[in-house]
Design a protein around this motif. Sequence first.
Motif, PDB file in Angstrom:
ATOM      1  N   ALA A 178     -17.661  19.357  -2.715  1.00  0.00           N
ATOM      2  CA  ALA A 178     -16.464  18.618  -3.117  1.00  0.00           C
ATOM      3  C   ALA A 178     -16.376  17.253  -2.445  1.00  0.00           C
ATOM      4  N   ILE A 179     -17.023  17.102  -1.297  1.00  0.00           N
ATOM      5  CA  ILE A 179     -16.947  15.831  -0.559  1.00  0.00           C
ATOM      6  C   ILE A 179     -18.316  15.160  -0.424  1.00  0.00           C
ATOM      7  N   ARG A 180     -19.267  15.544  -1.294  1.00  0.00           N
ATOM      8  CA  ARG A 180     -20.618  15.008  -1.159  1.00  0.00           C
ATOM      9  C   ARG A 180     -21.231  14.537  -2.477  1.00  0.00           C
ATOM     10  N   LEU A 181     -20.436  14.349  -3.512  1.00  0.00           N
ATOM     11  CA  LEU A 181     -21.006  13.981  -4.803  1.00  0.00           C
ATOM     12  C   LEU A 181     -20.710  12.538  -5.216  1.00  0.00           C
ATOM     13  N   GLY A 182     -20.228  11.748  -4.278  1.00  0.00           N
ATOM     14  CA  GLY A 182     -19.931  10.355  -4.594  1.00  0.00           C
ATOM     15  C   GLY A 182     -21.143   9.543  -5.008  1.00  0.00           C
ATOM     16  N   TRP A 183     -22.348   9.993  -4.636  1.00  0.00           N
ATOM     17  CA  TRP A 183     -23.565   9.237  -4.941  1.00  0.00           C
ATOM     18  C   TRP A 183     -23.823   9.088  -6.439  1.00  0.00           C
ATOM     19  N   VAL A 184     -23.262   9.994  -7.249  1.00  0.00           N
ATOM     20  CA  VAL A 184     -23.565   9.917  -8.687  1.00  0.00           C
ATOM     21  C   VAL A 184     -22.990   8.648  -9.311  1.00  0.00           C
ATOM     22  N   GLU A 185     -21.965   8.046  -8.711  1.00  0.00           N
ATOM     23  CA  GLU A 185     -21.383   6.824  -9.240  1.00  0.00           C
ATOM     24  C   GLU A 185     -21.525   5.665  -8.249  1.00  0.00           C
ATOM     25  N   ALA A 186     -22.474   5.796  -7.321  1.00  0.00           N
ATOM     26  CA  ALA A 186     -22.625   4.789  -6.271  1.00  0.00           C
ATOM     27  C   ALA A 186     -22.932   3.403  -6.833  1.00  0.00           C
ATOM     28  N   ALA A 187     -23.752   3.350  -7.876  1.00  0.00           N
ATOM     29  CA  ALA A 187     -24.125   2.044  -8.425  1.00  0.00           C
ATOM     30  C   ALA A 187     -22.897   1.297  -8.929  1.00  0.00           C
ATOM     31  N   GLU A 188     -21.967   2.022  -9.518  1.00  0.00           N
ATOM     32  CA  GLU A 188     -20.740   1.394 -10.023  1.00  0.00           C
ATOM     33  C   GLU A 188     -19.758   1.107  -8.895  1.00  0.00           C
ATOM     34  N   VAL A 189     -19.551   2.074  -8.009  1.00  0.00           N
ATOM     35  CA  VAL A 189     -18.570   1.948  -6.930  1.00  0.00           C
ATOM     36  C   VAL A 189     -18.969   0.842  -5.946  1.00  0.00           C
ATOM     37  N   SER A 190     -20.272   0.645  -5.778  1.00  0.00           N
ATOM     38  CA  SER A 190     -20.749  -0.331  -4.783  1.00  0.00           C
ATOM     39  C   SER A 190     -20.687  -1.773  -5.258  1.00  0.00           C
ATOM     40  N   ARG A 191     -20.385  -2.014  -6.524  1.00  0.00           N
ATOM     41  CA  ARG A 191     -20.387  -3.378  -7.061  1.00  0.00           C
ATOM     42  C   ARG A 191     -19.542  -4.368  -6.248  1.00  0.00           C
ATOM     43  N   PRO A 192     -18.309  -3.989  -5.860  1.00  0.00           N
ATOM     44  CA  PRO A 192     -17.483  -4.961  -5.124  1.00  0.00           C
ATOM     45  C   PRO A 192     -18.086  -5.409  -3.790  1.00  0.00           C
ATOM     46  N   LEU A 193     -19.029  -4.634  -3.255  1.00  0.00           N
ATOM     47  CA  LEU A 193     -19.642  -4.991  -1.981  1.00  0.00           C
ATOM     48  C   LEU A 193     -20.593  -6.176  -2.099  1.00  0.00           C
ATOM     49  N   VAL A 194     -21.156  -6.365  -3.287  1.00  0.00           N
ATOM     50  CA  VAL A 194     -22.230  -7.345  -3.445  1.00  0.00           C
ATOM     51  C   VAL A 194     -21.780  -8.739  -3.020  1.00  0.00           C
ATOM     52  N   GLY A 195     -20.634  -9.186  -3.536  1.00  0.00           N
ATOM     53  CA  GLY A 195     -20.146 -10.515  -3.200  1.00  0.00           C
ATOM     54  C   GLY A 195     -19.878 -10.675  -1.714  1.00  0.00           C
ATOM     55  N   GLN A 196     -19.317  -9.630  -1.092  1.00  0.00           N
ATOM     56  CA  GLN A 196     -19.022  -9.685   0.342  1.00  0.00           C
ATOM     57  C   GLN A 196     -20.306  -9.795   1.161  1.00  0.00           C
ATOM     58  N   ILE A 197     -21.317  -9.029   0.754  1.00  0.00           N
ATOM     59  CA  ILE A 197     -22.587  -9.036   1.491  1.00  0.00           C
ATOM     60  C   ILE A 197     -23.267 -10.392   1.362  1.00  0.00           C
ATOM     61  N   LEU A 198     -23.296 -10.933   0.147  1.00  0.00           N
ATOM     62  CA  LEU A 198     -23.971 -12.217  -0.058  1.00  0.00           C
ATOM     63  C   LEU A 198     -23.250 -13.353   0.660  1.00  0.00           C
ATOM     64  N   GLN A 199     -21.917 -13.287   0.702  1.00  0.00           N
ATOM     65  CA  GLN A 199     -21.169 -14.312   1.434  1.00  0.00           C
ATOM     66  C   GLN A 199     -21.503 -14.267   2.925  1.00  0.00           C
TER      67      GLN A 199
END
Length: 542
Positions: free
Chosen positions: A49-70
Amino acid sequence: MGSLSFEASGAARTAVEVHIGTLVADKVASRIAAKDRTLWGPAAESEAAIRLGWVEAAEVSRPLVGQILQLRDELRADGVSRIVLAGMGGSSLAPEVIANTAGVELTVLDSTDPEQVAAALVERLDETALVVSSKSGSTVETDSQRRIFEQAFTAAGLDAASRIIVVTDPGSPMDQASREAGYRAVFNADPNVGGRYSALTAFGLVPTGLAGVDIEALLDDAEEAAEILADDAPENIGLALGAVLGGTSPLRDKVVIIDEGSGIVGFADWAEQLVAESTGKSGTGLLPVVANAGDPETSWNEPDVLLVRLCSPTAELQSVESGANQVVVSGSLGSQLLLWEYATVVAGRLLGINPFDQPDVEAAKVAARGLLEARPETQAPAFTDGAVQVIADAQLLDGAETLEEALRTLLRTLAPNGYLSVQAYLDRFGQAELAGLRPQLAKLAHRPVTFGWGPRFLHSTGQFHKGGPAVGSYLQITADSATDLQVPDRPFSLGQLITAQAAGDAQVLADHGRPVVRLHLTDRRAGTRQLGETVARLGGKG
């Protein structure tokens, strides 16, 4: 199927034919994508119940991209051209694969070996930023590396806080402490993802993005694969590979992985920890064996060995040999990462285990902590041969008085379905030649041999060693070091820590009834040379 291709033959093909219909009928793929915690039985529900977040990681991680590149641009403007990653297990293996595949420099510090850490400290420290990755911050290796680097930054006249970036779970002790310390940045990862499934979360993206990898393209690749892998169809490669891994009968539990030009650098090392730690429990599991084309295991037709060949996604898929018990898999990096995560949890369902826990990893940590606190006398060697001390139970050694005899004795403990695990608690860059012992020992033993660098393997195959089938034999290699590093504000040095980690794991293995021989090199160079010559001599004698 997009950039993914798959072909199977022999027992692997039979496993697909036997299981694919049921997996499709049970809607396993779409239920994984929907994060259905019931797929692995009632006992696994709370963890799933607390370990299946990886299935949508590609979508959920999108907001991080701009922060990382900045942040990457800001660091470069400050003269930072080198990223060092302090992390263990999935927190370090996935970033190393991602960076190496992209041809980008990333120094991965996943060791407590004093010489390896010292080497990382002296290289361009004034141009370095440290990424510290840990879900909670309690990982002793990562905490020690952070303390040592923070002290080194300060001693060099640098603002340490401005050079440290943290990746952790939201609300973790490390999250709070890092913000209070004023570190340059703190990135929160999805807490519903375990470490070994975290490649496409902040744990994989922050260090690699800061180092210069095109992480947006990586996510694009994975997101495209996600749609395909969620499909309840007989053509779903995730279901097929999962069926092969967990569904051969009898189970081919030694999974030999070789790279035949996949273009993904070190992928088998990442897959090794994902599969072994996820499945090695309850007396069953799958032991990946990272090998090279032409190594002994690749030509065997043993009943417990399965061959997986990783090929280039741009090349035409090679046909597998008729009757060979093998699979050929190709795909781009993002799609392969997600494919193997899907396949591993499908295999877990077929094996009847919980693919998200690691119940036996903690045992070695507890033993190491106990040895650090108690500081008992080190176990006396049974004998010394040249630059090598041999440490083992007298009954196991059975009268052996030389290094050659000790190795022969250990090899004789291997069962017909056994394996040998070589565990080198040394600098994996400075003494990389030790890995060359693996195929030589496999040829001698005619059984699969794994090679792991300590202590990082404790966070991966270490789970299989204790929780999987009790058929392993273990060869530890430790060494004295001319260099040691005190861990700031801790009552131990790295030398003491790595010694306790090796001894603690050996103790737990022995408590499980596993045969363990430890070779302690009193001189790293001379001992390594002597060990290599001895193994070569054994091979010459047949």
